[in-house]
Design a protein around this motif. Structure first.
Motif, mmCIF file in Angstrom:
data_model
loop_
_atom_site.group_PDB
_atom_site.id
_atom_site.type_symbol
_atom_site.label_atom_id
_atom_site.label_comp_id
_atom_site.label_asym_id
_atom_site.label_seq_id
_atom_site.Cartn_x
_atom_site.Cartn_y
_atom_site.Cartn_z
ATOM 1 N N UNK A 113 0.804 -1.226 0.000
ATOM 2 C CA UNK A 113 0.000 0.000 0.000
ATOM 3 C C UNK A 113 0.837 1.277 0.000
ATOM 4 N N UNK A 114 2.169 1.166 0.087
ATOM 5 C CA UNK A 114 3.004 2.342 0.292
ATOM 6 C C UNK A 114 4.051 2.513 -0.806
ATOM 7 N N UNK A 115 4.450 3.768 -0.997
ATOM 8 C CA UNK A 115 5.682 4.112 -1.725
ATOM 9 C C UNK A 115 6.787 4.222 -0.679
ATOM 10 N N UNK A 116 7.939 3.629 -0.960
ATOM 11 C CA UNK A 116 9.045 3.635 -0.007
ATOM 12 C C UNK A 116 10.213 4.470 -0.530
ATOM 13 N N UNK A 117 10.650 5.403 0.283
ATOM 14 C CA UNK A 117 11.843 6.191 0.003
ATOM 15 C C UNK A 117 12.850 5.934 1.114
ATOM 16 N N UNK A 118 14.126 5.965 0.753
ATOM 17 C CA UNK A 118 15.170 5.713 1.743
ATOM 18 C C UNK A 118 16.193 6.835 1.783
ATOM 19 N N UNK A 119 16.410 7.389 2.969
ATOM 20 C CA UNK A 119 17.462 8.380 3.183
ATOM 21 C C UNK A 119 18.449 7.744 4.160
#
Length: 326
Positions: A113-119
């Motif tokens: 259900x999500x968009x994942x971004x990584x910092x």
């Protein structure tokens, strides 16, 4: 060993823990030596408090691995090349992935259900990171075209957050990198798009990169900077295959196959009462083929079915363990 994901009751957890303890005593050489050194007889262990917890430092000096398996994959702790780093050898990555999925689903929702971004710059720049493996896996399950990592391209991340304002986005970030991002955005006279669907999951990791602050101070800065109340935290480490999550107030919950216990920091074989600060012991039954019973160097306390992480022990020697560390 997937029975661990069917645990429902305290009795289920106790039985699974005792079964795992006896299996690992018989099949993980370093753990067996440690238990024998403490003169503990496995057949006489009937309570969680009676199980010996392996000092986490052992992962720096030994291969902690079930003799019946082989492991091509390993995770390595962060640090400089001059440091003696922990290695956790993984015999069943499918078990790790199931643990990732079920923990995330229990506390956050379905990854799809999500968009994942990584910092996560300090982790992306090193190999064999369990954290990067976890976020990669969540991105794979999500299968969203917008998924991606960011190093120091802060303006690009800021712009993307604006574009995704009406979508369900999770930004995983190491603490210092999230603060750097907010500082950078402010210096460029930019602002982060506030969105009720933006969730920040900070993974710890100041490590001297920023002035030390309390977790409460950190969460407040992130809440104000990202303009969202959903500032969550994830607690795990190289030596574990499960994750605890905090959905606020620096209070973490474990999935059903994981448990935190708080030992006396000076006497590792005794336990503190609820609400008292001590050193964190972790039972992670997903560590099927290494060791499920880990004595960490984190300080914390338990309140009800939740726990808090309050810092690190300022010494690393644990009484009775030096024989095996070398």
């Amino acid at each position: 060993m997937e029975y661990i994901f069917n645990i429902q009751t305290e009795q289920d957890f106790l039985e699974a823990s005792l079964k795992t303890f006896r299996y690992q005593y018989g099949n993980v050489e370093i753990y067996r030596k440690f238990v024998d050194f403490l003169k503990v007889t496995p057949d006489e262990v009937n309570r969680l408090e009676e199980i010996p917890f392996l000092p986490i430092e052992m992962f720096k000096n030994h291969q902690i691995l079930d003799k019946n398996v082989s492991a091509d994959l390993y995770f390595q702790s962060s640090g400089t090349t001059q440091m003696n780093l922990s290695k956790h050898f993984i015999a069943d990555q499918n078990l790790y992935e199931e643990s990732i999925y079920k923990s995330f689903e229990q506390f956050i929702g379905k990854p799809e259900d999500f968009i994942f971004l990584g910092l996560l710059p300090s982790y992306l720049e090193k190999q064999n990171s369990s954290l990067i493996y976890m976020v990669d896996y969540l991105m794979k399950k999500s299968a969203k075209s917008e998924n991606g990592y960011f190093l120091y391209n802060h303006s690009e991340l800021c712009e993307l957050l604006h574009q995704l304002k009406d979508k369900k986005v999770i930004l995983f970030g190491v603490s210092f990198a999230l603060l750097d991002f907010l500082d950078s955005v402010e210096s460029m006279n930019l602002s982060v798009a506030g969105s009720p669907d933006l969730t920040i999951i900070e993974t710890g990791g100041m490590k001297g990169r920023k002035e030390e602050m309390t977790k409460d101070e950190l969460l407040k800065i992130l809440q104000n900077g990202f303009k969202t109340d959903k500032i969550y935290s994830e607690y795990s480490m190289t030596e574990l295959l499960s994750q605890a999550y905090s959905l606020g107030n620096n209070e973490y919950e474990c999935p059903k196959w994981m448990r935190v216990m708080v030992r006396n920091a000076e006497d590792p074989l005794t336990y503190e009462k609820e609400g008292r600060t001590g050193a964190i012991n972790i039972i992670d039954l997903a560590n099927t083929h290494s060791c499920s019973f880990i004595a960490t160097q984190d300080l914390g306390k338990i309140t009800g079915n939740k726990f808090q992480v309050l810092g690190r022990i300022d010494h690393s020697d644990i009484r009775g363990c030096s024989l095996l560390v070398s």
